[in-house]
Design an enzyme around this catalytic site. Sequence first.
Site, PDB file in Angstrom:
ATOM      1  N   GLY A 101       2.782   2.759  10.765  1.00  0.00           N
ATOM      2  CA  GLY A 101       3.718   3.861  10.582  1.00  0.00           C
ATOM      3  C   GLY A 101       4.453   4.261  11.851  1.00  0.00           C
ATOM      4  N   GLU A 158      -5.032  -4.571  10.849  1.00  0.00           N
ATOM      5  CA  GLU A 158      -4.020  -3.522  11.001  1.00  0.00           C
ATOM      6  C   GLU A 158      -4.305  -2.749  12.292  1.00  0.00           C
ATOM      7  OE1 GLU A 158      -2.007  -2.353   7.053  1.00  0.00           O
ATOM      8  OE2 GLU A 158      -3.762  -1.103   7.287  1.00  0.00           O
ATOM      9  N   GLU A 183      -6.655   4.955   7.840  1.00  0.00           N
ATOM     10  CA  GLU A 183      -6.430   6.372   7.521  1.00  0.00           C
ATOM     11  C   GLU A 183      -7.684   6.989   6.906  1.00  0.00           C
ATOM     12  OE1 GLU A 183      -2.791   5.671   5.397  1.00  0.00           O
ATOM     13  OE2 GLU A 183      -1.805   5.249   7.309  1.00  0.00           O
ATOM     14  N   SER A 209       3.758  -1.648  10.401  1.00  0.00           N
ATOM     15  CA  SER A 209       5.219  -1.692  10.617  1.00  0.00           C
ATOM     16  C   SER A 209       5.850  -3.026  10.218  1.00  0.00           C
ATOM     17  CB  SER A 209       5.571  -1.322  12.056  1.00  0.00           C
ATOM     18  OG  SER A 209       5.164   0.012  12.325  1.00  0.00           O
ATOM     19  N   ASN A 256       0.874  -1.170   0.000  1.00  0.00           N
ATOM     20  CA  ASN A 256       0.000   0.000   0.000  1.00  0.00           C
ATOM     21  C   ASN A 256       0.912   1.220   0.000  1.00  0.00           C
ATOM     22  OD1 ASN A 256      -1.773   2.052   0.439  1.00  0.00           O
ATOM     23  ND2 ASN A 256      -2.378   1.420   2.515  1.00  0.00           N
ATOM     24  N   TRP A 257       1.008   1.856  -1.158  1.00  0.00           N
ATOM     25  CA  TRP A 257       1.926   3.002  -1.272  1.00  0.00           C
ATOM     26  C   TRP A 257       1.375   4.277  -0.640  1.00  0.00           C
ATOM     27  CZ3 TRP A 257       3.957   2.603  -7.046  1.00  0.00           C
ATOM     28  CH2 TRP A 257       4.863   1.537  -7.131  1.00  0.00           C
ATOM     29  N   LYS A 258       0.089   4.258  -0.285  1.00  0.00           N
ATOM     30  CA  LYS A 258      -0.557   5.466   0.269  1.00  0.00           C
ATOM     31  C   LYS A 258      -0.317   6.631  -0.702  1.00  0.00           C
ATOM     32  CE  LYS A 258      -0.104   3.344   4.738  1.00  0.00           C
ATOM     33  NZ  LYS A 258       0.045   3.469   6.180  1.00  0.00           N
ATOM     34  N   HIS A 317      -9.475   1.314   5.078  1.00  0.00           N
ATOM     35  CA  HIS A 317      -8.169   1.549   5.716  1.00  0.00           C
ATOM     36  C   HIS A 317      -8.347   2.540   6.874  1.00  0.00           C
ATOM     37  CE1 HIS A 317      -4.036   2.725   6.412  1.00  0.00           C
ATOM     38  NE2 HIS A 317      -3.694   1.599   5.831  1.00  0.00           N
TER      39      HIS A 317
HETATM   40  P1  13P Z   1       3.260   0.776   7.609  1.00  0.00           P
HETATM   41  O1  13P Z   1       3.764  -0.514   7.042  1.00  0.00           O
HETATM   42  O2  13P Z   1       3.974   1.986   7.057  1.00  0.00           O
HETATM   43  O3  13P Z   1       3.193   0.744   9.104  1.00  0.00           O
HETATM   44  O4  13P Z   1       1.743   0.953   7.099  1.00  0.00           O
HETATM   45  C1  13P Z   1       0.877  -0.108   7.257  1.00  0.00           C
HETATM   46  C2  13P Z   1      -0.361   0.169   6.481  1.00  0.00           C
HETATM   47  O5  13P Z   1      -1.156   1.008   6.847  1.00  0.00           O
HETATM   48  C3  13P Z   1      -0.597  -0.598   5.255  1.00  0.00           C
HETATM   49  O6  13P Z   1      -1.894  -0.436   4.793  1.00  0.00           O
END
Ligand code: 13P
Length: 245
Positions: free
Chosen positions: A169, A163, A95, A209, A8-10, A93
């Site tokens: 993050g 998650e 976020e 993470s 997931n590159w966000k 997600h």
């Molecule tokens: P990180 O791997 O940067 O913690 O992010 C996880 C995430 O939200 C994947 O969707």
Amino acid sequence: MKEVVVANWKMNKTCAEARSFAKNFKELVRERNREVVICPPFTSLWVLQEELKGTGIKIGAQDVFYKDWGAYTGEISPPMLVELNCEYVIVGHSERRNILNETDEIVRKKLFCAVEHGLVPILCVGEKLEERERGETEKVVEKQLVSALKGISEDLKVVVAYEPVWAIGTGKNATPEQAQEVHAFIRGILEGLVSRDFSEKTPILYGGSVKPENAKALLSQKDINGLLVGGASLNPESFARIVLC
Ligand code: 13P
């Protein structure tokens, strides 16, 4: 079941950066046993479908709207994703739930609209730190799962990603044992909600993470069937190390 590793590159990478990643990454993972999916920003889907053609690496979107077309400024519909050879789409997600105020009801509508068009939804669930500290992890995860999946047909392919919000993050992943405990709980909910067959065939991914250093230990747990990777998926070498671990 075949393990699934999803990037997931966000909100990262321009089209040029996505192209350069793909050229590099596809060479690094020629020999692999896992299903690999990359979810770039919408703007780079076209580039990835060109660069990854014939490699078996799948592409997915990070979100989708719950209507096929119409006056919904800024939104992207399932048919638009299907046309770009997207096979997967992330829904719910944390976020989007927490920064963009997406409700369980919106997540449910997105998931059902996605499956109607043949997309495989990657449904994200997970508790916040204060919820874990109050002992509410199972209650929160169960509510998110039931709301999104109630009434789903057992023939459909769905991926669930656990998650924990406190692990995203932060550099602080859930331990393999902490994750396994919640994954086993999720498996039980899927069985009660849909059927045993559905729960056994549905991959449950861990995200939060994930790094090359902790991927193998997480995947060694019985109910962890893959990984959803944010930060460590932005670099082709580190993502390849996770895929090949
Ligand atoms: P990180 O791997 O940067 O913690 O992010 C996880 C995430 O939200 C994947 O969707």
